[in-house]
Design an enzyme around this catalytic site. Structure first.
Site, mmCIF file in Angstrom:
data_model
loop_
_atom_site.group_PDB
_atom_site.id
_atom_site.type_symbol
_atom_site.label_atom_id
_atom_site.label_comp_id
_atom_site.label_asym_id
_atom_site.label_seq_id
_atom_site.Cartn_x
_atom_site.Cartn_y
_atom_site.Cartn_z
ATOM 1 N N HIS A 87 20.905 18.137 -4.855
ATOM 2 C CA HIS A 87 21.987 17.800 -3.929
ATOM 3 C C HIS A 87 23.136 18.777 -4.163
ATOM 4 O O HIS A 87 23.277 19.350 -5.247
ATOM 5 C CB HIS A 87 22.457 16.373 -4.167
ATOM 6 C CG HIS A 87 21.475 15.333 -3.758
ATOM 7 N ND1 HIS A 87 21.858 14.045 -3.446
ATOM 8 C CD2 HIS A 87 20.123 15.369 -3.611
ATOM 9 C CE1 HIS A 87 20.789 13.333 -3.117
ATOM 10 N NE2 HIS A 87 19.725 14.112 -3.222
ATOM 11 N N GLU B 278 26.318 18.337 -4.657
ATOM 12 C CA GLU B 278 27.238 17.982 -5.739
ATOM 13 C C GLU B 278 26.641 18.271 -7.112
ATOM 14 O O GLU B 278 27.300 18.852 -7.980
ATOM 15 C CB GLU B 278 27.622 16.498 -5.652
ATOM 16 C CG GLU B 278 28.338 16.119 -4.374
ATOM 17 C CD GLU B 278 27.419 15.652 -3.250
ATOM 18 O OE1 GLU B 278 27.898 14.933 -2.366
ATOM 19 O OE2 GLU B 278 26.219 16.015 -3.252
ATOM 20 N N CYS C 11 26.182 10.385 -2.890
ATOM 21 C CA CYS C 11 25.167 9.358 -3.083
ATOM 22 C C CYS C 11 25.316 8.821 -4.516
ATOM 23 O O CYS C 11 26.050 9.386 -5.323
ATOM 24 C CB CYS C 11 23.768 9.946 -2.864
ATOM 25 S SG CYS C 11 23.190 10.987 -4.227
ATOM 26 N N CYS D 276 24.724 11.496 -7.257
ATOM 27 C CA CYS D 276 25.811 12.467 -7.337
ATOM 28 C C CYS D 276 27.089 11.835 -7.886
ATOM 29 O O CYS D 276 27.802 12.452 -8.665
ATOM 30 C CB CYS D 276 26.055 13.098 -5.970
ATOM 31 S SG CYS D 276 24.670 14.122 -5.429
#
Length: 155
Positions: A52, A54, A82, A85
């Site tokens: 992801h 992040e 999410c 993250c």
């Protein structure tokens, strides 16, 4: 750079990611208005469900700074993080989170992060994914070793 300029950079990363085959997410980590690291979502590109924006930005920032502690930095992400993250942001000790889209916006295009947020509120025996504790006593040896270690680096 100011907050809006840093967010605009994260948003542009999300757009570039879509164009290159990645997910619609971008993240920038900055300290005192200076970019430390940035990344976009590479889950499908790298075949890595943890890639992801992040998490990738945190990995790059930690390497750039030379520390797992990113205190003094903020993250600008094109969407509300999410649960994975968000956990990484807390573990990295980032000072503040700025985000543009929220989890409802993500759900509207097929990213149901809210499902995981709801799962976390449940006790493990009521979650969608079954889980079971096994070999707990055997595993405690490593915890005892850690507790007794005098030269450990706490994090």
């Amino acid at each position: 750079m100011n907050d809006k300029e840093l967010m605009l950079r994260a948003i542009r990363l999300s757009e570039e990611s879509v164009k290159s085959g990645g997910g619609p997410f971008g993240a920038v980590i900055a300290r005192n208005g200076e970019v430390v690291a940035e990344a976009s979502n590479c889950v499908t590109i790298d075949c890595d469900p943890t890639a992801h924006a992040e998490v990738s930005a945190i990995r790059k920032a930690a390497k750039a700074i030379g520390s797992f502690d990113l205190g003094g930095c903020s993250i600008y992400t094109s969407c509300e993080p999410c649960p994975m993250c968000l956990g990484a942001i807390y573990w990295a000790h980032l000072d503040k989170i700025f985000y543009a889209n929220d989890r409802k916006d993500a759900a509207a295009i097929g990213f149901d992060d809210d499902f995981i947020y709801k799962e976390l509120e449940l006790s493990p025996d009521h979650r969608n994914k079954p889980s079971e504790i096994i070999m707990q006593e055997e595993a405690k040896k490593a915890f005892r070793m850690w507790a007794e270690k005098t030269d450990k680096t706490e994090y």
